[in-house]
Enzyme design. Structure first.
Site, PDB file in Angstrom:
ATOM      1  CG  HIS A  90      -0.216   0.145   2.513  1.00 21.47           C
ATOM      2  ND1 HIS A  90       0.552  -0.875   3.030  1.00 21.47           N
ATOM      3  CD2 HIS A  90      -0.109   1.177   3.378  1.00 21.47           C
ATOM      4  CE1 HIS A  90       1.101  -0.475   4.162  1.00 21.47           C
ATOM      5  NE2 HIS A  90       0.712   0.776   4.393  1.00 21.47           N
ATOM      6  CE  LYS A 100       5.925  -8.554 -10.741  1.00 25.09           C
ATOM      7  NZ  LYS A 100       4.981  -8.292  -9.662  1.00 25.09           N
ATOM      8  N   GLY A 150       3.477   1.672  -1.890  1.00 17.82           N
ATOM      9  CA  GLY A 150       4.108   1.798  -3.205  1.00 17.82           C
ATOM     10  C   GLY A 150       3.278   2.664  -4.145  1.00 17.82           C
ATOM     11  CG  ASP A 189      18.038   3.138 -29.414  1.00 17.12           C
ATOM     12  OD1 ASP A 189      18.187   4.054 -28.574  1.00 17.12           O
ATOM     13  OD2 ASP A 189      17.969   3.332 -30.635  1.00 17.12           O
ATOM     14  NE  ARG A 200      10.002  -3.326   3.083  1.00 20.35           N
ATOM     15  CZ  ARG A 200      10.544  -3.884   2.009  1.00 20.35           C
ATOM     16  NH1 ARG A 200      11.266  -4.969   2.135  1.00 20.35           N
ATOM     17  NH2 ARG A 200      10.390  -3.337   0.817  1.00 20.35           N
ATOM     18  CE1 TYR A 214       9.479  -6.970 -10.851  1.00 21.53           C
ATOM     19  CE2 TYR A 214       9.145  -6.740 -13.215  1.00 21.53           C
ATOM     20  CZ  TYR A 214       8.788  -6.435 -11.921  1.00 21.53           C
ATOM     21  OH  TYR A 214       7.729  -5.591 -11.693  1.00 21.53           O
ATOM     22  CG  HIS A 265      10.492   2.007 -14.030  1.00 30.82           C
ATOM     23  ND1 HIS A 265       9.678   1.778 -12.951  1.00 30.82           N
ATOM     24  CD2 HIS A 265      11.003   0.799 -14.372  1.00 30.82           C
ATOM     25  CE1 HIS A 265       9.699   0.485 -12.648  1.00 30.82           C
ATOM     26  NE2 HIS A 265      10.493  -0.123 -13.489  1.00 30.82           N
ATOM     27  CB  SER A 296       5.499  -6.347 -15.053  1.00 32.51           C
ATOM     28  OG  SER A 296       6.385  -5.765 -15.960  1.00 32.51           O
ATOM     29  CB  SER A 297       4.392  -5.057 -20.338  1.00 25.03           C
ATOM     30  OG  SER A 297       5.363  -4.104 -19.981  1.00 25.03           O
ATOM     31  CB  CYS A 298       9.213  -7.173 -18.140  1.00 23.74           C
ATOM     32  SG  CYS A 298       8.891  -7.805 -16.510  1.00 23.74           S
ATOM     33  CG  LEU A 302      -0.879  -5.095  -9.518  1.00 26.38           C
ATOM     34  CD1 LEU A 302      -1.083  -4.259 -10.745  1.00 26.38           C
ATOM     35  CD2 LEU A 302      -2.186  -5.621  -9.016  1.00 26.38           C
ATOM     36  CB  THR A 351       1.923  -0.699 -20.507  1.00 23.73           C
ATOM     37  OG1 THR A 351       3.050  -0.337 -21.282  1.00 23.73           O
ATOM     38  CG2 THR A 351       1.176   0.573 -20.096  1.00 23.73           C
ATOM     39  CG  LEU A 395       4.156  -8.655   2.427  1.00 26.30           C
ATOM     40  CD1 LEU A 395       3.814  -7.777   1.224  1.00 26.30           C
ATOM     41  CD2 LEU A 395       2.908  -9.365   2.926  1.00 26.30           C
TER      42      LEU A 395
HETATM   43  N1  LIG Z   1       6.092   0.696 -11.718  1.00 21.30           N
HETATM   44  C1  LIG Z   1       5.800   0.223 -12.917  1.00 21.30           C
HETATM   45  O1  LIG Z   1       6.087   0.818 -13.974  1.00 21.30           O
HETATM   46  C2  LIG Z   1       5.049  -1.075 -13.046  1.00 21.30           C
HETATM   47  C3  LIG Z   1       4.694  -1.502 -14.325  1.00 21.30           C
HETATM   48  C4  LIG Z   1       4.013  -2.693 -14.473  1.00 21.30           C
HETATM   49  C5  LIG Z   1       3.694  -3.436 -13.337  1.00 21.30           C
HETATM   50  N2  LIG Z   1       4.043  -3.016 -12.114  1.00 21.30           N
HETATM   51  C6  LIG Z   1       3.702  -3.902 -10.969  1.00 21.30           C
HETATM   52  O2  LIG Z   1       2.908  -3.231 -10.023  1.00 21.30           O
HETATM   53  C7  LIG Z   1       3.214  -3.704  -8.708  1.00 21.30           C
HETATM   54  C8  LIG Z   1       3.528  -2.530  -7.805  1.00 21.30           C
HETATM   55  O3  LIG Z   1       4.593  -1.771  -8.356  1.00 21.30           O
HETATM   56  P1  LIG Z   1       4.975  -0.320  -7.800  1.00 21.30           P
HETATM   57  O4  LIG Z   1       5.529   0.431  -8.943  1.00 21.30           O
HETATM   58  O5  LIG Z   1       3.852   0.223  -6.994  1.00 21.30           O
HETATM   59  O6  LIG Z   1       6.205  -0.712  -6.837  1.00 21.30           O
HETATM   60  P2  LIG Z   1       6.727   0.084  -5.563  1.00 21.30           P
HETATM   61  O7  LIG Z   1       6.347   1.506  -5.622  1.00 21.30           O
HETATM   62  O8  LIG Z   1       8.168  -0.278  -5.416  1.00 21.30           O
HETATM   63  O9  LIG Z   1       5.903  -0.594  -4.365  1.00 21.30           O
HETATM   64  C9  LIG Z   1       6.121  -1.908  -3.957  1.00 21.30           C
HETATM   65  C10 LIG Z   1       5.588  -2.065  -2.553  1.00 21.30           C
HETATM   66  O10 LIG Z   1       5.845  -3.411  -2.116  1.00 21.30           O
HETATM   67  C11 LIG Z   1       6.251  -3.363  -0.764  1.00 21.30           C
HETATM   68  N3  LIG Z   1       7.107  -4.479  -0.399  1.00 21.30           N
HETATM   69  C12 LIG Z   1       8.163  -4.979  -1.094  1.00 21.30           C
HETATM   70  N4  LIG Z   1       8.728  -5.989  -0.383  1.00 21.30           N
HETATM   71  C13 LIG Z   1       8.020  -6.098   0.773  1.00 21.30           C
HETATM   72  C14 LIG Z   1       8.139  -6.936   1.909  1.00 21.30           C
HETATM   73  N5  LIG Z   1       9.086  -7.881   2.000  1.00 21.30           N
HETATM   74  N6  LIG Z   1       7.240  -6.789   2.908  1.00 21.30           N
HETATM   75  C15 LIG Z   1       6.289  -5.840   2.844  1.00 21.30           C
HETATM   76  N7  LIG Z   1       6.125  -5.015   1.792  1.00 21.30           N
HETATM   77  C16 LIG Z   1       6.998  -5.136   0.767  1.00 21.30           C
HETATM   78  C17 LIG Z   1       7.055  -2.070  -0.655  1.00 21.30           C
HETATM   79  O11 LIG Z   1       7.109  -1.710   0.695  1.00 21.30           O
HETATM   80  P3  LIG Z   1       8.057  -0.533   1.224  1.00 21.30           P
HETATM   81  O12 LIG Z   1       7.277   0.722   0.942  1.00 21.30           O
HETATM   82  O13 LIG Z   1       8.236  -0.837   2.653  1.00 21.30           O
HETATM   83  O14 LIG Z   1       9.328  -0.627   0.423  1.00 21.30           O
HETATM   84  C18 LIG Z   1       6.230  -1.133  -1.529  1.00 21.30           C
HETATM   85  O15 LIG Z   1       5.226  -0.505  -0.778  1.00 21.30           O
HETATM   86  C19 LIG Z   1       4.392  -4.668  -8.864  1.00 21.30           C
HETATM   87  O16 LIG Z   1       3.918  -5.990  -8.868  1.00 21.30           O
HETATM   88  C20 LIG Z   1       4.954  -4.337 -10.225  1.00 21.30           C
HETATM   89  O17 LIG Z   1       5.518  -5.469 -10.840  1.00 21.30           O
HETATM   90  C21 LIG Z   1       4.708  -1.849 -11.916  1.00 21.30           C
END
Ligand SMILES: NC(=O)c1ccc[n+]([C@@H]2O[C@H](COP(=O)([O-])OP(=O)(O)OC[C@H]3O[C@@H](n4cnc5c(N)ncnc54)[C@H](OP(=O)(O)O)[C@@H]3O)[C@@H](O)[C@H]2O)c1
Length: 322
Positions: free
Chosen positions: A11, A139, A13, A281, A35, A135, A182, A106-108, A104, A167, A40
């Site tokens: 929450h 996923k 993030g 690129d 955390r 990664y 990113h 990701s497009s990767c 959730l 995406t 987790l």
């Molecule tokens: N960002 C992008 O461009 C993008 C694109 C496609 C998909 N996604 C997907 O969307 C999802 C969220 O991404 P986001 O960009 O929101 O990432 P983010 O901002 O890095 O947030 C991730 C969250 O996960 C929490 N977390 C990680 N490890 C943990 C642990 N061991 N225990 C408790 N909490 C933990 C983090 O907690 P802390 O705050 O304590 O670190 C953070 O709040 C991911 O699954 C990602 O693959 C993201």
């Protein structure tokens, strides 16, 4: 009747906080844990949490996320942490009787060099991009875990675990750390710092010609809730048991050069831009086919410039050096 209890994992993030913004005025009880209250990565803690909290729905937005540099530098952490978080949450949710979960991805997850809109069925047709393969494998395992639990326990236990593949996302709460960020937060940070340090020139890696797609995170939050709440019959008509994930894109892509121009304008940087053609690129194009979610009735609402203005406001408030 008691309110539905919704657990948002991650929450704090970018995605998790957008989910909170979107869901907070509804008639749900939102459950979150920092955390330091719930790690987790620890199966016992996660099991205990689900046993005591009587959760009805889970949004799994907790993950270890980063850009190319971080993925390349810390591959073991990326595969271990992402697999472990997913295994812990999905399995404990199942054991405690949670019926609905949204994973959730990701497009990767898709193979590299697909130079056409990428469909859900392109999963596992070819080799992944090397830099974020660990990664991506985690996923893919998350999607397959949801599917396997549905296939084995869907009928007997009434579970319905779904997955979406967004995406590239951007928006408030993004990560601006220079090693982990990113493309959009990286560019905002660089242009802002160039502006305040009165630099006359900014150099961007590569030719600027690759095309990329970006989605504002509040649109993704709406899409997540939309997919979670689709009635089962409709959802089942659009997926198959072993290809159940749904792409979420903006439906528009643009070149890095075009993106740079918009960010330069939004930040108000007046200097010049150079492109360093000696630097790689990456894929010439990466664009999701989002027809499935669009046909189901979901459309995005925030255009790129509008989203970037809101993102820059958030950056100045919480992250910028002045
Ligand atoms: N960002 C992008 O461009 C993008 C694109 C496609 C998909 N996604 C997907 O969307 C999802 C969220 O991404 P986001 O960009 O929101 O990432 P983010 O901002 O890095 O947030 C991730 C969250 O996960 C929490 N977390 C990680 N490890 C943990 C642990 N061991 N225990 C408790 N909490 C933990 C983090 O907690 P802390 O705050 O304590 O670190 C953070 O709040 C991911 O699954 C990602 O693959 C993201």
């Amino acid at each position: 009747m008691s309110k539905s209890r919704i657990f948002i994992a991650g929450h704090n993030g970018m995605v998790g906080s957008a989910l909170i913004r979107f869901l907070k005025n509804n008639d749900f009880e939102i459950i979150t844990k920092d955390r330091n209250q719930l790690d987790l990565l620890k199966q016992d803690e996660v099991n205990n949490f689900f046993n005591h909290e009587k959760i009805d729905q889970v949004y799994l937005a907790a993950a270890k996320v980063g850009g190319i540099f971080a993925n390349n530098q810390y591959p073991a952490e990326f595969i271990y942490e992402n697999l472990t978080i997913q295994l812990n949450i999905i399995h404990s949710a199942f054991l405690s009787g949670v019926k609905k979960l949204l994973f959730l991805g990701s497009s990767c997850i898709y193979p590299k060099n697909i130079n056409r809109p990428i469909k859900e069925d392109d999963l596992l047709i070819g080799k992944l991009e090397e830099t974020n393969e660990p990664y991506a494998i985690a996923k893919i395992a998350g999607i397959k875990m949801c599917e396997s639990y549905n296939r084995q326990y869907g009928k007997s236990h009434g579970i319905d675990f779904r997955s979406i593949m967004p995406t590239n996302l951007y928006g408030p709460g993004d990560n601006y750390h220079s090693e982990n960020s990113h493309v959009i937060p990286g560019l905002i940070n660089r242009f802002h710092n160039a502006k305040i340090n009165k630099l006359t020139n900014v150099t961007i890696w590569g030719t600027g010609n690759p095309k990329r797609e970006f989605l504002y995170v509040d649109d993704l939050a709406r899409a997540s809730v939309f997919v979670m709440n689709l009635d089962k019959k409709t959802y089942d008509q659009h997926i198959s048991p072993m290809s159940s994930h749904i792409n979420v894109g903006s439906g528009k892509d643009l070149t890095i050069k075009e993106l740079v121009k918009i960010i330069k304008k939004v930040v108000g940087y007046k200097g010049t831009i150079n492109y360093d053609h000696t630097k790689p690129d990456g894929n010439p194009r990466k664009f999701l086919d989002s027809n499935k979610i669009n046909n189901l009735g979901f459309n995005t609402s925030v255009n790129l410039e509008e989203g970037l203005i809101k993102t820059y406001q958030d950056y100045k408030k919480f992250h910028a050096k002045t």
